[in-house]
Design a protein around this motif. Structure first.
Motif, mmCIF file in Angstrom:
data_model
loop_
_atom_site.group_PDB
_atom_site.id
_atom_site.type_symbol
_atom_site.label_atom_id
_atom_site.label_comp_id
_atom_site.label_asym_id
_atom_site.label_seq_id
_atom_site.Cartn_x
_atom_site.Cartn_y
_atom_site.Cartn_z
ATOM 1 N N ALA A 228 47.032 79.820 28.949
ATOM 2 C CA ALA A 228 48.050 78.781 29.149
ATOM 3 C C ALA A 228 49.333 79.385 29.694
ATOM 4 C CB ALA A 228 48.325 78.044 27.838
ATOM 5 N N ALA A 229 49.702 80.565 29.201
ATOM 6 C CA ALA A 229 50.936 81.212 29.667
ATOM 7 C C ALA A 229 50.880 81.532 31.150
ATOM 8 C CB ALA A 229 51.178 82.485 28.859
ATOM 9 N N GLU A 230 49.671 81.706 31.685
ATOM 10 C CA GLU A 230 49.500 81.996 33.109
ATOM 11 C C GLU A 230 49.160 80.745 33.922
ATOM 12 O OE1 GLU A 230 50.133 84.884 34.468
ATOM 13 O OE2 GLU A 230 50.622 85.765 32.514
ATOM 14 N N GLY A 231 49.191 79.575 33.264
ATOM 15 C CA GLY A 231 48.903 78.330 33.965
ATOM 16 C C GLY A 231 47.435 78.079 34.219
ATOM 17 N N ARG A 232 46.553 78.772 33.490
ATOM 18 C CA ARG A 232 45.118 78.668 33.768
ATOM 19 C C ARG A 232 44.363 77.787 32.784
ATOM 20 N NH1 ARG A 232 45.569 84.739 35.077
ATOM 21 N NH2 ARG A 232 45.227 85.097 32.853
ATOM 22 N N LEU A 233 44.997 77.339 31.708
ATOM 23 C CA LEU A 233 44.299 76.578 30.673
ATOM 24 C C LEU A 233 44.158 75.114 31.060
ATOM 25 C CD1 LEU A 233 43.174 76.548 27.703
ATOM 26 C CD2 LEU A 233 45.488 75.859 27.006
ATOM 27 N N ARG A 234 42.967 74.557 30.776
ATOM 28 C CA ARG A 234 42.729 73.111 30.869
ATOM 29 C C ARG A 234 42.015 72.716 29.579
ATOM 30 N NH1 ARG A 234 45.635 74.461 34.224
ATOM 31 N NH2 ARG A 234 45.629 74.006 36.465
ATOM 32 N N LEU A 235 42.760 72.086 28.669
ATOM 33 C CA LEU A 235 42.235 71.701 27.362
ATOM 34 C C LEU A 235 42.104 70.184 27.348
ATOM 35 C CD1 LEU A 235 41.492 73.196 24.718
ATOM 36 C CD2 LEU A 235 43.832 72.774 23.926
ATOM 37 N N GLY A 236 40.873 69.698 27.191
ATOM 38 C CA GLY A 236 40.614 68.269 27.275
ATOM 39 C C GLY A 236 40.313 67.659 25.918
ATOM 40 N N PHE A 237 40.777 66.396 25.729
ATOM 41 C CA PHE A 237 40.536 65.663 24.494
ATOM 42 C C PHE A 237 40.076 64.251 24.824
ATOM 43 C CE2 PHE A 237 43.855 68.762 23.521
ATOM 44 C CZ PHE A 237 43.319 69.397 22.400
ATOM 45 N N ALA A 238 39.173 63.718 23.993
ATOM 46 C CA ALA A 238 38.751 62.319 24.098
ATOM 47 C C ALA A 238 38.970 61.645 22.752
ATOM 48 C CB ALA A 238 37.281 62.230 24.505
ATOM 49 N N ARG A 239 39.476 60.404 22.810
ATOM 50 C CA ARG A 239 39.760 59.647 21.582
ATOM 51 C C ARG A 239 39.106 58.284 21.638
ATOM 52 N NH1 ARG A 239 44.243 62.811 22.324
ATOM 53 N NH2 ARG A 239 45.097 63.796 20.429
ATOM 54 N N HIS A 240 38.687 57.839 20.459
ATOM 55 C CA HIS A 240 38.264 56.447 20.280
ATOM 56 C C HIS A 240 39.322 55.805 19.399
ATOM 57 C CE1 HIS A 240 35.974 53.150 18.247
ATOM 58 N NE2 HIS A 240 35.733 52.891 19.521
ATOM 59 N N ASP A 242 42.562 55.845 17.685
ATOM 60 C CA ASP A 242 43.391 56.982 17.265
ATOM 61 C C ASP A 242 42.565 58.190 16.836
ATOM 62 O OD1 ASP A 242 45.723 55.542 17.715
ATOM 63 O OD2 ASP A 242 45.719 54.699 15.679
ATOM 64 N N ASP A 243 41.258 58.042 16.842
ATOM 65 C CA ASP A 243 40.388 59.104 16.331
ATOM 66 C C ASP A 243 39.989 60.064 17.453
ATOM 67 O OD1 ASP A 243 40.420 57.997 13.797
ATOM 68 O OD2 ASP A 243 38.673 56.729 14.209
ATOM 69 N N LEU A 244 40.242 61.342 17.234
ATOM 70 C CA LEU A 244 39.815 62.369 18.171
ATOM 71 C C LEU A 244 38.315 62.593 17.995
ATOM 72 C CD1 LEU A 244 41.124 64.268 20.260
ATOM 73 C CD2 LEU A 244 41.350 65.957 18.426
ATOM 74 N N VAL A 245 37.548 62.484 19.102
ATOM 75 C CA VAL A 245 36.093 62.582 18.982
ATOM 76 C C VAL A 245 35.478 63.703 19.815
ATOM 77 C CG1 VAL A 245 35.752 60.171 18.317
ATOM 78 C CG2 VAL A 245 35.809 60.782 20.756
#
Length: 346
Positions: A228-240, A242-245
Motif C-alpha cells: 500500500a505504501a508503494e501504491g500497489r495494494l488493491r483490497l476488495g470488499f463485498a457487503r450484503h 451492512d454485513d461484510l461477506v
C-alpha cells in the motif's frame, strides 16, 4: 559472512581462464548485508525483491544468501538450510522463486560450484520455465545431477488491450447469468490504502471463510501494508447490506495484477460474493489500472480456469552432487523411479 574468490568453473567444476577468474563468492545470513548490491527486479513480481526475503529470513532457522560478484554484476541465491539440504527460501504465499540480481550464467555457475562445499543437495521449487532453464544449466555445468519436474500450475490472463466488458463477454454464459442475478444483492468497494481497521475487516472474513487457516497472517499483513505504501495494494470488499461477506487481496506491479488471497464468509454462498467481488476487481485493474496481465498464483483449481485463459507450469529442480556419498541414496532412488517409468523392454 564468508567470502572467497573462485578460481573459475568449467563443465567438470574446475575454472578455466577469462573473467570467471575474478568472480567472488560469499555467503550471508541476512539480505541487509547485501544492500546496495541489489537493483530493482523489474518484471519478476513481488517475490523477487530483497524486501520479501527480508521478511522470510526472520522465519528461517538458517537463512543463507549465496552471492557471486564480478565487477558490477551480482547474482544471489536466497536459500535456507533445512537439515542437510539447501532449499529455496520461500513460503506458500509466494507464487514463484527466483534469484536476486543478474541471471548471468557464469555467476550462477560459480555459485553452483561453490555450493558443493555447503551441501550435497539443493532443491528449488516454484520456478518459472526461464528461471528453471538457466539455473539447471548452471548447476549441470558445475557438475550437479539435476532433475526438473513440474510441481505446480499458474493460471493467468493476457488482457491484450481489451476493455473489461470485452473480456467479460468472452466468459462462460453461466457466469454472466450468475452476475446478472446476484450483483444487485451486494455492494463492492476497492481500497488502495492500508489501515488497521481495513485489515481487521479482511482478517475477520478470512478467519470465517472456507479457506484453511493461514500459516503466517502477520507476514501477509506486513506485505499488504508495504505494498500500500508503494501504491500497489488493491483490497476488495463485498457487503450484503451492512454485513461484510467477502474480501480479496490483490497487488499490482509492472503492469501485472497478482491475485493473492480470496475469502468469503461461510453461509453467504447464495449471494455468490466471491464471483461478484472478483468481477469488481477485474474491472478495476483492467479499465482503471490498465494492467496487461492478471496472475492467479499457484494451484490448478477449477475455479481459476473460469477467469483465466492460459496456464503455464511451475518447476521443481532437485540437484544432487554425485561426488558426495551423502547424495548416493537419493541418486539411487531417482534412478529407480526413472527406470520404473520406462517400464520393461519388449
Amino acid at each position: 559472512m564468508v567470502e572467497r574468490a573462485r578460481d573459475g568453473i568449467g563443465g567438470n567444476g574446475h575454472l578455466g581462464s577469462g573473467t570467471r577468474d575474478l568472480i567472488a563468492v560469499s555467503y550471508h545470513d541476512s539480505v541487509a548485508e547485501l544492500q546496495g548490491l541489489i537493483g530493482p527486479a523489474a518484471g519478476l513480481g513481488p517475490f523477487a525483491r530483497a524486501e520479501w526475503f527480508a521478511r522470510l529470513e526472520t522465519r528461517e532457522a538458517a537463512p543463507l544468501y549465496a552471492c557471486a560478484r564480478h565487477g558490477e554484476a551480482v547474482a544471489i541465491l536466497p536459500l535456507a538450510q533445512r537439515g542437510e539440504v539447501l532449499h529455496a527460501m520461500r513460503n506458500w504465499y509466494a507464487f514463484t522463486w527466483a534469484p536476486l540480481g543478474a541471471a548471468d550464467p557464469e555467476l550462477l555457475t560459480a555459485l553452483a560450484a561453490d555450493l558443493r562445499r555447503r551441501s550435497h543437495q539443493v532443491v528449488l521449487d516454484q520456478l518459472s520455465e526461464p528461471v528453471a532453464t538457466s539455473i539447471r544449466a548452471a548447476f549441470a555445468d558445475a557438475g550437479w545431477r539435476c532433475e526438473q519436474q513440474i510441481c505446480d500450475t499458474n493460471h493467468y490472463l493476457r488482457v491484450e488491450g481489451r476493455s473489461f466488458d470485452a473480456y467479460l463477454g468472452g466468459l462462460a454464459g453461466q457466469l454472466r447469468s450468475t452476475l446478472r442475478r446476484k450483483s444487485g444483492a451486494l455492494t463492492t468497494e476497492i481500497v488502495e490504502h492500508f489501515t488497521d481497521d481495513r485489515w481487521a475487516d479482511y482478517s475477520v472474513i478470512y478467519a470465517e471463510s472456507w479457506k484453511p487457516v493461514e500459516g503466517d497472517i502477520a507476514l501477509l499483513r506486513d506485505f499488504a501494508r508495504d505494498e500500500a505504501a508503494e501504491g500497489r495494494l488493491r483490497l476488495g470488499f463485498a457487503r450484503h447490506g451492512d454485513d461484510l461477506v467477502a474480501a480479496q487481496l490483490w497487488t499490482l506491479e509492472d503492469g501485472v495484477a497478482y491475485i493473492h488471497k480470496l475469502a468469503h464468509r461461510r453461509g453467504a454462498d447464495r449471494y455468490s460474493p466471491g464471483t461478484v467481488l472478483t468481477v469488481a476487481l477485474m474491472r478495476h485493474v483492467i479499465d482503471l489500472d490498465q494492467v496487461t496481465e492478471v496472475d492467479f498464483g499457484t494451484g490448478d483449481d477449477a475455479y481459476k480456469r473460469i477467469w483465466m485463459e492460459r496456464s503455464r507450469p511451475r518447476y521443481r529442480l532437485d540437484c544432487l552432487d554425485a561426488r558426495q556419498a551423502a547424495a548416493w541414496p537419493a541418486l539411487a532412488r531417482r534412478f529407480a523411479r526413472n527406470l520404473a517409468r520406462c517400464g520393461p523392454r519388449s
